[in-house]
Design an enzyme around this catalytic site. Sequence first.
Site, PDB file in Angstrom:
ATOM      1  N   GLU A  94      -7.060 -33.083 173.533  1.00  0.00           N
ATOM      2  CA  GLU A  94      -6.145 -32.019 173.100  1.00  0.00           C
ATOM      3  C   GLU A  94      -5.904 -31.018 174.221  1.00  0.00           C
ATOM      4  O   GLU A  94      -6.858 -30.536 174.864  1.00  0.00           O
ATOM      5  CB  GLU A  94      -6.692 -31.285 171.872  1.00  0.00           C
ATOM      6  CG  GLU A  94      -5.756 -30.185 171.394  1.00  0.00           C
ATOM      7  CD  GLU A  94      -6.072 -29.653 170.012  1.00  0.00           C
ATOM      8  OE1 GLU A  94      -5.321 -28.766 169.532  1.00  0.00           O
ATOM      9  OE2 GLU A  94      -7.064 -30.099 169.401  1.00  0.00           O
ATOM     10  N   GLU A 129     -16.031 -32.309 167.392  1.00  0.00           N
ATOM     11  CA  GLU A 129     -15.603 -31.783 168.673  1.00  0.00           C
ATOM     12  C   GLU A 129     -16.766 -31.694 169.654  1.00  0.00           C
ATOM     13  O   GLU A 129     -17.915 -31.446 169.265  1.00  0.00           O
ATOM     14  CB  GLU A 129     -14.994 -30.393 168.483  1.00  0.00           C
ATOM     15  CG  GLU A 129     -13.736 -30.391 167.634  1.00  0.00           C
ATOM     16  CD  GLU A 129     -13.150 -29.002 167.452  1.00  0.00           C
ATOM     17  OE1 GLU A 129     -12.150 -28.879 166.711  1.00  0.00           O
ATOM     18  OE2 GLU A 129     -13.677 -28.026 168.041  1.00  0.00           O
ATOM     19  N   LYS A 186     -14.722 -37.082 162.446  1.00  0.00           N
ATOM     20  CA  LYS A 186     -14.376 -36.604 163.789  1.00  0.00           C
ATOM     21  C   LYS A 186     -15.135 -35.320 164.060  1.00  0.00           C
ATOM     22  O   LYS A 186     -15.251 -34.469 163.168  1.00  0.00           O
ATOM     23  CB  LYS A 186     -12.870 -36.353 163.933  1.00  0.00           C
ATOM     24  CG  LYS A 186     -12.478 -35.884 165.347  1.00  0.00           C
ATOM     25  CD  LYS A 186     -10.970 -35.809 165.517  1.00  0.00           C
ATOM     26  CE  LYS A 186     -10.343 -34.613 164.844  1.00  0.00           C
ATOM     27  NZ  LYS A 186     -10.804 -33.313 165.432  1.00  0.00           N
ATOM     28  N   ASP A 242      -9.454 -30.084 160.100  1.00  0.00           N
ATOM     29  CA  ASP A 242      -9.790 -28.714 159.728  1.00  0.00           C
ATOM     30  C   ASP A 242      -8.637 -27.760 160.031  1.00  0.00           C
ATOM     31  O   ASP A 242      -8.698 -26.576 159.698  1.00  0.00           O
ATOM     32  CB  ASP A 242     -11.087 -28.252 160.382  1.00  0.00           C
ATOM     33  CG  ASP A 242     -11.094 -28.341 161.896  1.00  0.00           C
ATOM     34  OD1 ASP A 242     -10.048 -28.662 162.483  1.00  0.00           O
ATOM     35  OD2 ASP A 242     -12.166 -28.093 162.505  1.00  0.00           O
ATOM     36  N   SER A 243      -7.562 -28.299 160.624  1.00  0.00           N
ATOM     37  CA  SER A 243      -6.319 -27.521 160.756  1.00  0.00           C
ATOM     38  C   SER A 243      -5.788 -27.094 159.397  1.00  0.00           C
ATOM     39  O   SER A 243      -4.936 -26.202 159.314  1.00  0.00           O
ATOM     40  CB  SER A 243      -5.254 -28.352 161.486  1.00  0.00           C
ATOM     41  OG  SER A 243      -5.124 -29.645 160.912  1.00  0.00           O
TER      42      SER A 243
END
Length: 286
Positions: A180, A114, A112, A44-45
């Site tokens: 991260e 979070e 993925k 999503d970056s």
Amino acid sequence: MRVTIAEVHRRYGRGERITMVTAYDYTAARIVDRTEIPLILVGDSLGMVVQGHDSTLPVTVDDIVYHTRAVGRGAQRALVVADLPFLTYATEQDALRNAGRLMAEGGAQSVKLEGGVAVETTIRRVVDAGIPVMGHVGFTPQSVHSIGLRVQGKDAARAREVLRDALAVQRAGAWAVVLELVPAPLARAITERLEIPTIGIGAGPDCSGEVQVWHDVLGLYDEFTPRHTRRFAALADEAARALTAYDVAVRERSFPAAENSAGLDEQVLAAALTGAEPEGAEPDSA
């Protein structure tokens, strides 16, 4: 043959470090596939590096599906992991529906998401449905407004939370976890305690592998280089030089040249301009 999660785990078991890079389109995926890099993340970056937003939050499932499809057409070998965007897994039902879309419509081989303890049951539900999940703990970009853009786990309490999150992700059945912006000693300790690969970004050299953003690795931004990355090329400078040379060639009329153009018989051209048929030509049949 496409890399599988089982193959990644075999590499992990042999102590090989695992490389992952983001990609957002067909061309980038084709280039990654020319290397030995086994994992592509459609992150999503893309909200920042492709769409120009100041965070990942505006990215939608439709965006990720679109880019994952493009990457999947280019990547025939690398395993493709797609991000579940902000608020698309707030409930287990949302998680199943949207993860299913990334797999069925986008063609991803894994998703993925979070979070750690807070999403443990969600991860387990998705995994139980047959969808492989990669976790993501430490700094989680979708929570940037609540936790801030900073290293996570620098005090004992927060370090314990990051470790608990990583263990929860593993317990829920995830096959790997991204760490991260975590202090290197903490990332090493977590890696030693887990039985699944840790993929670091800003987490030091002792994780099982590393993920970096395509634009950072290739030097496609010239105004800022995050501390956790390294430019392995300066393609923004090279691209600007190439575009400048193209502009100059067009303006000075050296491009396009004869070798860049198609020819036309002079009689055909003359006939076209006068409306007559060239000698010896038969009229088109109706």
